[in-house]
Scaffold this motif. Sequence first.
Motif, mmCIF file in Angstrom:
data_model
loop_
_atom_site.group_PDB
_atom_site.id
_atom_site.type_symbol
_atom_site.label_atom_id
_atom_site.label_comp_id
_atom_site.label_asym_id
_atom_site.label_seq_id
_atom_site.Cartn_x
_atom_site.Cartn_y
_atom_site.Cartn_z
ATOM 1 N N ARG A 78 -13.827 16.126 4.508
ATOM 2 C CA ARG A 78 -12.697 16.927 4.992
ATOM 3 C C ARG A 78 -11.998 16.252 6.166
ATOM 4 N N SER A 79 -12.794 15.690 7.088
ATOM 5 C CA SER A 79 -12.172 15.016 8.237
ATOM 6 C C SER A 79 -11.413 13.764 7.789
ATOM 7 N N GLN A 80 -11.931 13.070 6.799
ATOM 8 C CA GLN A 80 -11.236 11.888 6.291
ATOM 9 C C GLN A 80 -9.957 12.273 5.552
ATOM 10 N N LYS A 81 -9.956 13.412 4.888
ATOM 11 C CA LYS A 81 -8.727 13.901 4.252
ATOM 12 C C LYS A 81 -7.673 14.224 5.307
ATOM 13 N N ARG A 82 -8.115 14.726 6.461
ATOM 14 C CA ARG A 82 -7.160 14.979 7.544
ATOM 15 C C ARG A 82 -6.545 13.671 8.029
ATOM 16 N N VAL A 83 -7.351 12.617 8.105
ATOM 17 C CA VAL A 83 -6.827 11.311 8.505
ATOM 18 C C VAL A 83 -5.800 10.829 7.485
ATOM 19 N N LEU A 84 -6.071 11.021 6.213
ATOM 20 C CA LEU A 84 -5.113 10.632 5.175
ATOM 21 C C LEU A 84 -3.796 11.389 5.346
ATOM 22 N N ARG A 85 -3.882 12.668 5.670
ATOM 23 C CA ARG A 85 -2.653 13.447 5.864
ATOM 24 C C ARG A 85 -1.878 12.951 7.084
ATOM 25 N N LYS A 86 -2.599 12.607 8.148
ATOM 26 C CA LYS A 86 -1.921 12.093 9.347
ATOM 27 C C LYS A 86 -1.176 10.802 9.054
ATOM 28 N N ASN A 87 -1.642 10.071 8.061
ATOM 29 C CA ASN A 87 -1.072 8.760 7.764
ATOM 30 C C ASN A 87 -0.194 8.770 6.510
ATOM 31 N N ALA A 165 -8.389 -4.706 13.405
ATOM 32 C CA ALA A 165 -7.893 -4.488 14.763
ATOM 33 C C ALA A 165 -6.629 -3.645 14.687
ATOM 34 N N TYR A 166 -6.429 -2.822 15.708
ATOM 35 C CA TYR A 166 -5.236 -1.977 15.720
ATOM 36 C C TYR A 166 -4.721 -1.846 17.142
ATOM 37 N N ASP A 167 -3.454 -1.459 17.245
ATOM 38 C CA ASP A 167 -2.834 -1.217 18.539
ATOM 39 C C ASP A 167 -3.352 0.116 19.073
ATOM 40 N N PRO A 168 -4.064 0.120 20.206
ATOM 41 C CA PRO A 168 -4.624 1.365 20.733
ATOM 42 C C PRO A 168 -3.574 2.443 21.011
ATOM 43 N N ALA A 169 -2.308 2.055 21.132
ATOM 44 C CA ALA A 169 -1.256 3.054 21.356
ATOM 45 C C ALA A 169 -1.124 4.008 20.173
ATOM 46 N N PHE A 170 -1.673 3.623 19.022
ATOM 47 C CA PHE A 170 -1.578 4.456 17.823
ATOM 48 C C PHE A 170 -2.920 5.092 17.458
ATOM 49 N N SER A 171 -3.791 5.244 18.442
ATOM 50 C CA SER A 171 -5.114 5.807 18.181
ATOM 51 C C SER A 171 -5.045 7.206 17.589
ATOM 52 N N VAL A 172 -3.977 7.947 17.868
ATOM 53 C CA VAL A 172 -3.853 9.309 17.348
ATOM 54 C C VAL A 172 -3.882 9.331 15.825
ATOM 55 N N LEU A 173 -3.546 8.219 15.185
ATOM 56 C CA LEU A 173 -3.549 8.145 13.727
ATOM 57 C C LEU A 173 -4.923 7.810 13.152
ATOM 58 N N SER A 174 -5.917 7.633 14.011
ATOM 59 C CA SER A 174 -7.265 7.233 13.568
ATOM 60 C C SER A 174 -7.193 6.020 12.648
ATOM 61 N N PRO A 175 -6.575 4.927 13.126
ATOM 62 C CA PRO A 175 -6.348 3.773 12.247
ATOM 63 C C PRO A 175 -7.617 3.123 11.727
ATOM 64 N N ILE A 180 -10.329 1.881 6.537
ATOM 65 C CA ILE A 180 -11.456 1.865 5.601
ATOM 66 C C ILE A 180 -11.091 2.631 4.332
ATOM 67 N N LEU A 181 -10.469 3.788 4.486
ATOM 68 C CA LEU A 181 -10.065 4.568 3.319
ATOM 69 C C LEU A 181 -9.092 3.790 2.440
ATOM 70 N N ALA A 182 -8.136 3.112 3.070
ATOM 71 C CA ALA A 182 -7.159 2.335 2.300
ATOM 72 C C ALA A 182 -7.822 1.146 1.615
ATOM 73 N N GLU A 183 -8.757 0.509 2.288
ATOM 74 C CA GLU A 183 -9.415 -0.670 1.714
ATOM 75 C C GLU A 183 -10.425 -0.273 0.635
ATOM 76 N N ILE A 184 -11.050 0.890 0.770
ATOM 77 C CA ILE A 184 -11.899 1.398 -0.312
ATOM 78 C C ILE A 184 -11.045 1.652 -1.559
ATOM 79 N N GLU A 185 -9.886 2.258 -1.364
ATOM 80 C CA GLU A 185 -8.988 2.500 -2.494
ATOM 81 C C GLU A 185 -8.571 1.195 -3.160
ATOM 82 N N GLU A 186 -8.263 0.184 -2.349
ATOM 83 C CA GLU A 186 -7.864 -1.109 -2.900
ATOM 84 C C GLU A 186 -9.020 -1.753 -3.665
ATOM 85 N N THR A 187 -10.239 -1.585 -3.173
ATOM 86 C CA THR A 187 -11.414 -2.109 -3.875
ATOM 87 C C THR A 187 -11.473 -1.544 -5.287
ATOM 88 N N GLY A 188 -11.266 -0.229 -5.412
ATOM 89 C CA GLY A 188 -11.272 0.399 -6.725
ATOM 90 C C GLY A 188 -10.154 -0.101 -7.616
#
Length: 234
Positions: A78-87, A165-175, A180-188
């Motif tokens: 559920r928390s990871q789905k929230r991250v997907l929605r934020k992004n 690595a990510y720009d810490p200014a965008f930490s609110v997006l849980s990059p 990881i979610l995007a790269e797992i999807e790409e793996t599939g």
Amino acid sequence: MKRISAPELSDPVSCPYLENHSYRQEYFLGVKGDSDSFQTLLDARWRRFGVVFFRPVCPDCRKCIPIRVDVKRFKPSRSQKRVLRKNRKTVVRFSNLVYKPEMFRIYEKHSRVKFDQSVTEEEFFRSFFQPAVPSFQSEFYADDQMIGFGILDIAATGLSTVYFAYDPAFSVLSPGTFSILAEIEETGKLGLDYYYSGYYIRECSRMAYKGKFHPYEMLIDGTWIPEESPDNPV
């Protein structure tokens, strides 16, 4: 793979992950590896930066355990789905390894803010843009601005993350989680079975996130063991 140096042992140093522990690694230099030879190394606990392959060989500790996500069975929490929605508006691109100045700027800021470390452009290039095995990169954009990037290796059974690595200014997006979610999807999408996220240390808070992507397997005594197995210590 062509090994250009014999395996050596580093001198013991203070462990960067666990207090009151020492750290020692075995390492060698290698080039011209393919996905099959790299898979053999992953299955023997090796990782890599640039042309340097390494694995922990601490005499009194075996807490660095390789972990991989079972991509075909993976379901975001559920928390990871929230991250997907934020992004929803974050753009993800995958490409061949191509050095871009904005990548180093992100890496330098990420190292300084998150880890209080200074880095050089030469070190950055040597670590990520001298691939010894098949590799490519992920890029993350918000409003056409690069906010993060990842380096990925290709093994016979999956993708192995080298670094993100990510720009810490965008930490609110849980990059970190989103990457990881995007790269797992790409793996599939590539028809591969596993996403290798490196070493997992249960007692280290910095490593805790790796155990939040289910289901996963851990490499115990040379065998990949599912998390639900009674033989899995975590």
